[in-house]
Design an enzyme around this catalytic site. Structure first.
Site, PDB file in Angstrom:
ATOM      1  CE  LYS A 177      -3.558  -2.731   0.144  1.00 34.91           C
ATOM      2  NZ  LYS A 177      -2.963  -4.065   0.229  1.00 34.91           N
TER       3      LYS A 177
HETATM    4  C1  LIG Z   1      -9.173  -3.252  -1.877  1.00 38.59           C
HETATM    5  C2  LIG Z   1      -8.629  -3.963  -0.672  1.00 38.59           C
HETATM    6  N1  LIG Z   1      -9.399  -4.138   0.408  1.00 38.59           N
HETATM    7  C3  LIG Z   1      -8.937  -4.770   1.499  1.00 38.59           C
HETATM    8  C4  LIG Z   1      -7.669  -5.253   1.552  1.00 38.59           C
HETATM    9  C5  LIG Z   1      -7.244  -6.027   2.752  1.00 38.59           C
HETATM   10  O1  LIG Z   1      -6.179  -5.459   3.412  1.00 38.59           O
HETATM   11  P1  LIG Z   1      -5.152  -6.361   4.241  1.00 38.59           P
HETATM   12  O2  LIG Z   1      -4.274  -7.065   3.285  1.00 38.59           O
HETATM   13  O3  LIG Z   1      -4.419  -5.327   5.060  1.00 38.59           O
HETATM   14  O4  LIG Z   1      -5.948  -7.279   5.100  1.00 38.59           O
HETATM   15  C6  LIG Z   1      -6.808  -5.074   0.454  1.00 38.59           C
HETATM   16  C7  LIG Z   1      -5.404  -5.497   0.400  1.00 38.59           C
HETATM   17  O5  LIG Z   1      -4.770  -6.309   0.689  1.00 38.59           O
HETATM   18  C8  LIG Z   1      -7.309  -4.431  -0.698  1.00 38.59           C
HETATM   19  O6  LIG Z   1      -6.555  -4.281  -1.789  1.00 38.59           O
END
Ligand SMILES: Cc1ncc(COP(=O)(O)O)c(C=O)c1O
Length: 407
Positions: A177
């Site tokens: 990110k």
């Molecule tokens: C659009 C989106 N929502 C939610 C997530 C979930 O985040 P995490 O990987 O921190 O659990 C991600 C990425 O991984 C994502 O790209």
């Protein structure tokens, strides 16, 4: 990651106080990060959590999503968006995307039924969804709007940050990110009750006082916790990363729009529609080709020329091959795999009227875009000559593919 992040992590280790709610020499890094991120966005409430996935579960719990509820989700997202809906016993309803590569408001309206409680608008691949129209639609139809800003941290529309348009928003600070501590996330809202419910849900089921004592009689919020508290170590790193964010975004934005400028002069390729280019975070460039064959030929050539980063599968790819960002690439969704032996949520009596297909074909506009669009990651460390090399790569790839087909 630089010296400032190292110093932040050392500071927390030396304090011997890594848990946010108490410690020998508590530095309050997590609450400071929440306050700083709230100020950055321009919202009153932020709850820091362990991941974007935890943030989605926390927010949907605060919104009281459960069996009998339908939640509209985009065809282009990340699997965690759908997982959160399914894990809560609700039914995800796919809506198509348009050339923003985010929810198409017209299709969202078509997908609303008496059981629809809300939608999750995902600001995909660095740029904004058509969130003003989606927010008007949600208000007009009396459903909630949850913004997923995981891939668009720091994005804005006319100066207003994404994450401030809906009833709630979530962020991810996982490694891929715009700012990161490896793993982490945040839940954001301007609604005080939803905030208290988020505090309860991400922790042990109870909200907390301003001095962090558990409130056992906050009847509007108490329930069941999910154990998603963020630790002091990662929060201290996020505070540094947040200070770096404007510079990170400015560099990605500059590189992306330099490359995009060349692309716009070539008749055989177009770019994704960006709602407000000045508020695009710039971390991905999506290009759209006339057909799948051309898209794959250009992509293959760019890869041969080395226009990728680690890994190629996530940095330079035709969208249909972009794993579980694409609804029909999620086996458990396509096959409606349940969360328990009863096949919940698909088999629950409360959901019997919500019978949808998730196989390819469910979202025709998305299917069409996925097979002829390429996603290219734009790192924040590109030099001018790296950008030149990418533009030259595009020129060579396009010229090697187009004259044969469009002479
Ligand atoms: C659009 C989106 N929502 C939610 C997530 C979930 O985040 P995490 O990987 O921190 O659990 C991600 C990425 O991984 C994502 O790209």
């Amino acid at each position: 990651m630089g010296e400032e992040e190292e110093e932040a992590a050392l500071r927390v280790c030396r304090s011997k106080s890594l848990y946010r709610y108490n410690g020998m020499n508590l530095l309050k890094e997590t609450s400071s990060f929440e306050a700083e991120f709230a100020e950055f966005l321009g919202v009153p409430y932020v709850v820091a959590v362990t991941s974007g996935t935890a943030a989605l579960h926390t927010a949907l719990s605060a919104l009281r999503v459960g069996p009998g509820c339908e939640v509209i989700v985009p065809a282009y997202m990340w699997v965690a968006v759908i997982a959160a809906v399914v894990n809560l016993g609700a039914i995800p309803v796919l809506a198509d995307i348009d050339e923003t590569f985010c929810l198409d408001p017209t299709d969202v309206e078509r997908k609303i039924t008496p059981r629809t409680v809300g939608m999750i608008a995902v600001h995909m691949s660095g740029a904004q969804a058509d969130i003003v129209r989606l927010s008007e639609l949600a208000q007009r139809r009396g459903i909630f709007l949850l913004e997923d800003c995981a891939q668009c941290v720091g994005g804005a529309i006319n100066g207003r940050r994404v994450g401030t348009f809906g009833d709630m928003a979530i962020f991810s600070f996982q490694m891929n990110k715009n700012m990161s501590s490896g793993e982490a996330g945040a839940v954001v809202t301007s609604n005080e009750v939803l905030y208290r419910r988020s505090v309860a849900s991400h922790d042990v089921g109870y909200s907390r006082s301003s001095t962090d004592e558990l409130l056992m009689d906050d009847h509007e919020s108490y329930g069941w916790g999910r154990g998603g508290r963020l630790d002091e170590l990662r929060a201290s790193i996020l505070r540094v990363q947040l200070r770096r964010l404007p510079g990170t975004i400015a560099r990605m934005h500059h590189s992306k729009y330099r490359i995009r400028q060349w692309i716009e002069t070539h008749p055989g390729v177009s770019s994704r529609r960006v709602v407000d280019p000045s508020g695009d975070t710039g971390c991905f460039l999506i290009t759209i080709f006339p057909d799948a064959e051309t898209a794959h030929a250009v992509n293959d050539r760019l890869r041969v020329l080395g226009i990728t980063s680690v890994s190629a599968e996530t940095s330079n790819v035709i969208l249909e091959d972009y794993g579980m960002h694409i609804y029909y690439n999620i086996p458990a969704l396509v096959r409606k795999v349940g969360t328990d032996n009863r096949g919940s949520p698909w088999t629950l009596a409360e959901n019997q009227d919500s019978n949808y297909s998730y196989t390819k074909g469910a979202c025709p506009q998305a299917d069409n875009l996925f097979e002829r669009s390429q996603l290219l990651a734009i790192p924040s460390c590109l030099t001018g000559s790296d950008e030149d090399e990418i533009i030259e790569g595009f020129k060579e790839a396009m010229n090697s593919v187009f004259p044969l087909r469009y002479a």
